[in-house]
Design an enzyme around this catalytic site. Structure first.
Site, mmCIF file in Angstrom:
data_model
loop_
_atom_site.group_PDB
_atom_site.id
_atom_site.type_symbol
_atom_site.label_atom_id
_atom_site.label_comp_id
_atom_site.label_asym_id
_atom_site.label_seq_id
_atom_site.Cartn_x
_atom_site.Cartn_y
_atom_site.Cartn_z
ATOM 1 N N LYS A 14 -6.128 -4.168 12.338
ATOM 2 C CA LYS A 14 -7.577 -4.383 12.381
ATOM 3 C C LYS A 14 -7.912 -5.880 12.299
ATOM 4 O O LYS A 14 -8.704 -6.388 13.076
ATOM 5 C CB LYS A 14 -8.285 -3.650 11.221
ATOM 6 C CG LYS A 14 -8.056 -2.157 11.203
ATOM 7 C CD LYS A 14 -8.868 -1.477 10.110
ATOM 8 C CE LYS A 14 -8.454 -1.825 8.690
ATOM 9 N NZ LYS A 14 -7.118 -1.323 8.300
ATOM 10 N N ARG A 89 -15.150 2.088 4.024
ATOM 11 C CA ARG A 89 -13.914 2.760 3.647
ATOM 12 C C ARG A 89 -14.170 4.108 2.983
ATOM 13 O O ARG A 89 -13.211 4.798 2.626
ATOM 14 C CB ARG A 89 -13.128 1.877 2.694
ATOM 15 C CG ARG A 89 -11.942 1.168 3.364
ATOM 16 C CD ARG A 89 -11.261 0.400 2.275
ATOM 17 N NE ARG A 89 -9.933 -0.043 2.528
ATOM 18 C CZ ARG A 89 -9.600 -1.255 2.984
ATOM 19 N NH1 ARG A 89 -10.524 -2.089 3.373
ATOM 20 N NH2 ARG A 89 -8.345 -1.609 3.049
ATOM 21 N N ARG A 128 4.318 -8.993 6.332
ATOM 22 C CA ARG A 128 3.101 -9.780 6.567
ATOM 23 C C ARG A 128 2.963 -10.929 5.567
ATOM 24 O O ARG A 128 3.254 -10.784 4.385
ATOM 25 C CB ARG A 128 1.893 -8.851 6.446
ATOM 26 C CG ARG A 128 0.562 -9.545 6.543
ATOM 27 C CD ARG A 128 -0.534 -8.594 6.904
ATOM 28 N NE ARG A 128 -0.977 -7.775 5.787
ATOM 29 C CZ ARG A 128 -1.947 -6.863 5.890
ATOM 30 N NH1 ARG A 128 -2.523 -6.637 7.047
ATOM 31 N NH2 ARG A 128 -2.298 -6.171 4.838
ATOM 32 N N ARG A 162 0.588 -11.033 0.172
ATOM 33 C CA ARG A 162 -0.405 -10.409 -0.704
ATOM 34 C C ARG A 162 0.301 -9.528 -1.730
ATOM 35 O O ARG A 162 1.267 -8.843 -1.411
ATOM 36 C CB ARG A 162 -1.360 -9.549 0.135
ATOM 37 C CG ARG A 162 -2.419 -10.353 0.833
ATOM 38 C CD ARG A 162 -3.166 -9.549 1.860
ATOM 39 N NE ARG A 162 -3.580 -8.221 1.415
ATOM 40 C CZ ARG A 162 -4.297 -7.383 2.158
ATOM 41 N NH1 ARG A 162 -4.670 -7.733 3.371
ATOM 42 N NH2 ARG A 162 -4.635 -6.206 1.699
ATOM 43 N N ARG A 173 -2.126 2.718 -0.822
ATOM 44 C CA ARG A 173 -3.276 2.367 0.025
ATOM 45 C C ARG A 173 -3.420 3.362 1.181
ATOM 46 O O ARG A 173 -4.521 3.722 1.577
ATOM 47 C CB ARG A 173 -3.108 0.936 0.560
ATOM 48 C CG ARG A 173 -3.327 -0.104 -0.545
ATOM 49 C CD ARG A 173 -2.724 -1.441 -0.201
ATOM 50 N NE ARG A 173 -3.317 -2.058 0.958
ATOM 51 C CZ ARG A 173 -2.752 -3.033 1.656
ATOM 52 N NH1 ARG A 173 -1.559 -3.497 1.298
ATOM 53 N NH2 ARG A 173 -3.349 -3.546 2.696
#
Ligand code: AMP
Length: 215
Positions: A14, A89, A128, A162, A173
């Site tokens: 996204k 969300r 990431r 992160r 998540r």
């Protein structure tokens, strides 16, 4: 006026696609996740409230998210549309978004649902790295940060993993996504706004699919 929700599980791409759409469409990306990380970095009271939810991979309560979102939508750059990334969300957030846009004579024009199975998502997210200054993302295997450690977009040296990008947190998540976020599609489907887009492929291929879906 175009308001677009980029929808999908964590790691669907996204943020990556949102940044490309910003350049192509000239409307801003509104990422509640980026805004919350910036708020935490600033050390504000609001930022402290986000912390425990985010580090556990849990959703931040709607009332806190909506406060942040309402402030952002009032800014000048968001008056002719926006790309919503990681927001809404929950169905309650979607309803609040609809109501806020309706007051401005706007509506959610497109919901682009990026579809990616869970295993590739884990590989994408654990590799990431993100620039804390501008939000630009890297992947240790596919697009590593330069050896200098300087962000290619903004030159800052704040490129980090992160804390919620570990496999365990990604699974948490992902569960939050299936339980709370996925039902949003059923909320928008009757209005015909939803386009499902295959989220597996190169960044460029996926952008082309997204652009086709946007017409
Ligand atoms: P993201 O950067 O979109 O992956 O979001 C990172 C984390 O921020 C999530 O796991 C949540 O803890 C929190 N968060 C971001 N956006 C929202 C939202 N719209 N509603 C609730 N929590 C959110």
């Amino acid at each position: 006026m175009t308001d677009i929700i980029l929808f999908g599980p964590p790691g669907a791409g996204k943020g990556t696609q949102a940044k490309i759409l910003v350049k192509r469409l000239g409307i801003p990306q509104i990422s509640t996740g980026d805004m919350m990380r910036a708020e935490r970095k600033s050390g504000s009271e609001l930022g402290k409230k986000f912390e425990s939810f985010m580090t556990q991979g849990l959703l931040v309560p709607d009332e806190l998210v909506l406060e942040l979102f309402a402030q952002r939508l009032q800014k000048d750059d968001a008056q002719s549309g926006a790309i919503f990334d990681g927001f809404p969300r929950t169905v309650a957030q979607a309803e609040a978004l609809d109501a806020t846009l309706a007051k401005l004579d706007r509506k959610v024009d497109h919901v682009i649902a990026l579809e990616v199975p869970v295993e590739p998502v884990i590989e994408r997210i654990t590799g990431r790295r993100v620039c804390l200054s501008c939000g630009h993302t890297y992947h240790m295997r596919y697009s590593p940060p330069p050896p200098s450690g300087k962000c290619v977009e903004c030159g800052a040296t704040d490129i980090v993993q992160r804390a919620d990008d570990t496999e365990e947190k990604v699974r948490t998540r992902n569960s939050a996504y299936h339980e709370n976020t996925f039902p949003i599609l059923a909320h928008y489907e009757p209005g015909g706004a939803v386009s499902r887009v295959d989220g597996i492929g190169s960044v460029e291929e996926i952008t082309e699919r997204v652009m086709n879906a946007l017409g």
